[in-house]
Design a protein around this motif. Structure first.
Motif, short mmCIF file in Angstrom:
data_model
loop_
_atom_site.label_atom_id
_atom_site.label_comp_id
_atom_site.label_asym_id
_atom_site.label_seq_id
_atom_site.Cartn_x
_atom_site.Cartn_y
_atom_site.Cartn_z
N GLY A 71 4.48 5.42 3.15
CA GLY A 71 4.09 6.60 3.25
C GLY A 71 4.87 7.78 2.60
O GLY A 71 6.19 7.94 2.92
N ALA A 72 4.37 8.54 1.68
CA ALA A 72 5.25 9.68 0.90
C ALA A 72 4.58 10.97 0.98
O ALA A 72 3.34 10.89 0.91
CB ALA A 72 5.08 9.01 -0.53
N ASP A 73 5.43 11.82 1.48
CA ASP A 73 5.01 13.22 1.38
C ASP A 73 5.85 14.07 0.71
O ASP A 73 7.10 14.05 0.93
CB ASP A 73 4.81 13.54 2.87
CG ASP A 73 3.64 14.64 2.84
OD1 ASP A 73 2.45 14.47 3.19
OD2 ASP A 73 3.84 15.84 2.48
N ALA A 74 5.46 15.14 0.06
CA ALA A 74 6.40 16.34 -0.48
C ALA A 74 6.71 17.43 0.57
O ALA A 74 7.96 17.89 0.39
CB ALA A 74 5.62 16.87 -1.87
N ALA A 75 6.00 17.40 1.77
CA ALA A 75 6.68 18.07 2.78
C ALA A 75 7.58 17.63 3.51
O ALA A 75 7.23 16.75 4.45
CB ALA A 75 5.35 18.63 3.50
N GLU A 76 8.69 17.76 3.62
CA GLU A 76 9.68 17.19 4.32
C GLU A 76 9.65 17.09 5.71
O GLU A 76 9.89 16.00 6.41
CB GLU A 76 11.28 17.92 4.09
CG GLU A 76 12.50 17.15 4.77
CD GLU A 76 13.83 17.79 4.27
OE1 GLU A 76 14.79 17.38 4.34
OE2 GLU A 76 13.80 19.15 3.45
N ARG A 77 9.12 18.11 6.48
CA ARG A 77 8.90 17.97 7.68
C ARG A 77 7.82 17.15 8.28
O ARG A 77 8.02 16.83 9.50
CB ARG A 77 8.56 19.47 8.48
CG ARG A 77 9.64 20.52 8.35
CD ARG A 77 9.07 21.89 8.74
NE ARG A 77 9.90 23.03 8.36
CZ ARG A 77 9.79 24.17 8.62
NH1 ARG A 77 8.76 24.52 9.22
NH2 ARG A 77 10.72 25.23 8.35
N ASN A 78 7.10 16.83 7.58
CA ASN A 78 6.02 15.56 7.98
C ASN A 78 6.90 14.39 8.12
O ASN A 78 6.34 13.51 9.15
CB ASN A 78 4.93 15.32 6.79
CG ASN A 78 3.90 16.55 6.76
OD1 ASN A 78 3.98 17.42 7.77
ND2 ASN A 78 3.63 16.73 5.77
N ILE A 79 7.72 14.00 7.46
CA ILE A 79 8.30 12.54 7.42
C ILE A 79 8.94 12.46 9.03
O ILE A 79 8.64 11.02 9.50
CB ILE A 79 9.39 12.58 6.19
CG1 ILE A 79 8.92 12.39 5.17
CG2 ILE A 79 10.10 10.91 6.71
CD1 ILE A 79 7.34 11.65 4.84
N PRO A 80 9.88 13.16 9.64
CA PRO A 80 10.19 12.72 10.67
C PRO A 80 9.19 12.59 11.86
O PRO A 80 9.36 11.95 12.83
CB PRO A 80 11.27 13.83 11.08
CG PRO A 80 11.11 14.89 10.25
CD PRO A 80 10.61 14.19 8.92
N VAL A 81 8.12 13.38 11.67
CA VAL A 81 6.84 13.30 12.67
C VAL A 81 6.42 12.12 12.53
O VAL A 81 6.28 11.41 13.37
CB VAL A 81 5.94 14.45 12.31
CG1 VAL A 81 4.81 14.43 13.19
CG2 VAL A 81 6.71 15.84 12.67
N SER B 216 -1.58 5.83 7.20
CA SER B 216 -0.60 4.80 7.15
C SER B 216 -0.30 3.83 8.37
O SER B 216 -0.40 2.43 8.24
CB SER B 216 0.91 5.56 7.07
OG SER B 216 0.86 6.15 5.73
N GLU B 217 -0.72 4.38 9.74
CA GLU B 217 -0.53 3.58 10.81
C GLU B 217 -1.59 2.49 10.88
O GLU B 217 -1.33 1.36 10.90
CB GLU B 217 -0.14 4.39 11.89
CG GLU B 217 1.13 5.14 12.18
CD GLU B 217 1.16 5.58 13.71
OE1 GLU B 217 0.45 5.23 14.47
OE2 GLU B 217 2.10 6.38 13.71
N LEU C 114 0.87 -1.20 -0.06
CA LEU C 114 -0.15 -0.24 -0.01
C LEU C 114 0.86 1.32 -0.03
O LEU C 114 1.97 1.47 0.60
CB LEU C 114 -0.94 -0.14 1.12
CG LEU C 114 -1.92 0.98 1.47
CD1 LEU C 114 -3.03 0.66 2.13
CD2 LEU C 114 -1.25 2.20 2.23
N LEU C 115 0.48 2.29 -0.86
CA LEU C 115 1.03 3.66 -0.95
C LEU C 115 0.05 4.74 -0.25
O LEU C 115 -0.80 4.78 -1.12
CB LEU C 115 1.88 3.67 -2.29
CG LEU C 115 2.08 5.40 -2.51
CD1 LEU C 115 3.34 5.41 -1.78
CD2 LEU C 115 2.57 5.51 -4.03
N ASP C 116 0.59 5.33 0.76
CA ASP C 116 -0.34 6.51 1.18
C ASP C 116 0.76 7.91 0.55
O ASP C 116 1.33 8.26 1.08
CB ASP C 116 -0.22 6.52 2.80
CG ASP C 116 -1.23 7.39 3.20
OD1 ASP C 116 -1.73 8.29 2.35
OD2 ASP C 116 -0.96 7.56 4.58
N ILE C 117 0.10 8.23 -0.52
CA ILE C 117 0.57 9.49 -1.05
C ILE C 117 -0.03 10.70 -0.37
O ILE C 117 -1.33 10.76 0.04
CB ILE C 117 0.01 9.63 -2.61
CG1 ILE C 117 0.82 8.75 -3.35
CG2 ILE C 117 0.23 10.84 -3.23
CD1 ILE C 117 2.39 9.37 -3.76
#
Length: 248
Positions: free
Chosen positions: A90-100, A78-79, A67-70
């Protein structure tokens, strides 16, 4: 080597970058999504279970599915997908979302492959998934048709994409912008642009043009008296969701 073309809108990404730390605060800027999430999950899980013949009462019913959560944000979808057994990117274009998202998944004991990337980059790498979740993203991209077409490339033959967005009419302006941003202040002013909202017929046409077969659409309806969301077969006037299949 040619750079990867992208439908990412930098101004839209910046909006969500600024709110990244609040993803898991149920009373913060993403309160509307926390309230909507049970309704979204009910729809998503039922569609996946029906398409892949899975028993939702079983332990980890989505085991073996990719599963890809764009536009995964902090991982609100995703969880639960990982808990149900799916192998999740889980993919996101907003970099700060990823470490969160990464920190919260680790705290929850979940293995999720979170990436700061775009749909175009994943498609260029040739990756495909049984399921693509494309929830509340299409109204934030620079070119919705191109984005949908790229997302279709990410779906395996025989797979499905679930896509939700906001309708474009007077009611959606009153509720989605005036109500959510101006009056209730659930979201910062300017989070949404009404002229970027997409009608169900427009989205169906984009999905078909992109190479997918739309098979279902439902509305997500907010009840201000009960302060709750429900799924509607008929009311697609504000928030709505679609399921599309890719030919096997």
């Amino acid at each position: 080597m040619q750079p990867t073309m992208t439908t990412v809108d930098p101004a839209e990404v910046a909006k969500f970058q600024a709110m990244a730390a609040e993803w898991w605060d149920p009373n913060g800027k993403f309160k509307p999504l926390h309230m909507l999430n049970p309704c979204r999950l009910d729809y998503i899980t039922r569609q996946i279970a029906a398409e892949f013949d899975r028993d939702l009462a079983s332990d980890k019913p989505f085991a073996g599915l990719t599963l890809l959560d764009i536009g995964c944000g902090g991982g609100l979808l995703s969880e639960p997908m990982a808990r149900l057994g799916a192998t999740v990117v889980g993919a996101d274009a907003a970099e700060r979302n990823i470490p969160v998202a990464q920190v919260h998944a680790e705290q929850s004991g979940l293995e999720i492959d979170y990436r700061h990337t775009t749909a175009e980059a994943i498609a260029e790498a040739g990756e495909q998934f049984d399921i693509v979740l494309n929830m509340e993203v299409v109204e934030h991209v620079a070119d919705p048709q191109e984005f949908i077409t790229v997302c279709q490339q990410l779906v395996k033959p025989g797979g499905l994409m679930i896509c939700s967005t906001l309708n474009r009419n007077a009611k959606s302006f009153a509720m989605g912008i005036m109500g959510a941003e101006w009056i209730m202040r659930w979201l910062p002013k300017g989070t949404h642009e009404w002229n970027k909202f997409i009608t169900p017929d427009e989205l169906y046409a984009m999905l078909e043009t992109g190479g997918l077969k739309p098979v279902d659409r439902k509305g997500f309806v907010f009840n201000p008296l009960g302060w709750s969301w429900s799924i509607s077969d008929r009311d697609l006037s504000v928030n709505y969701v679609t399921t599309s299949l890719k030919a096997g």
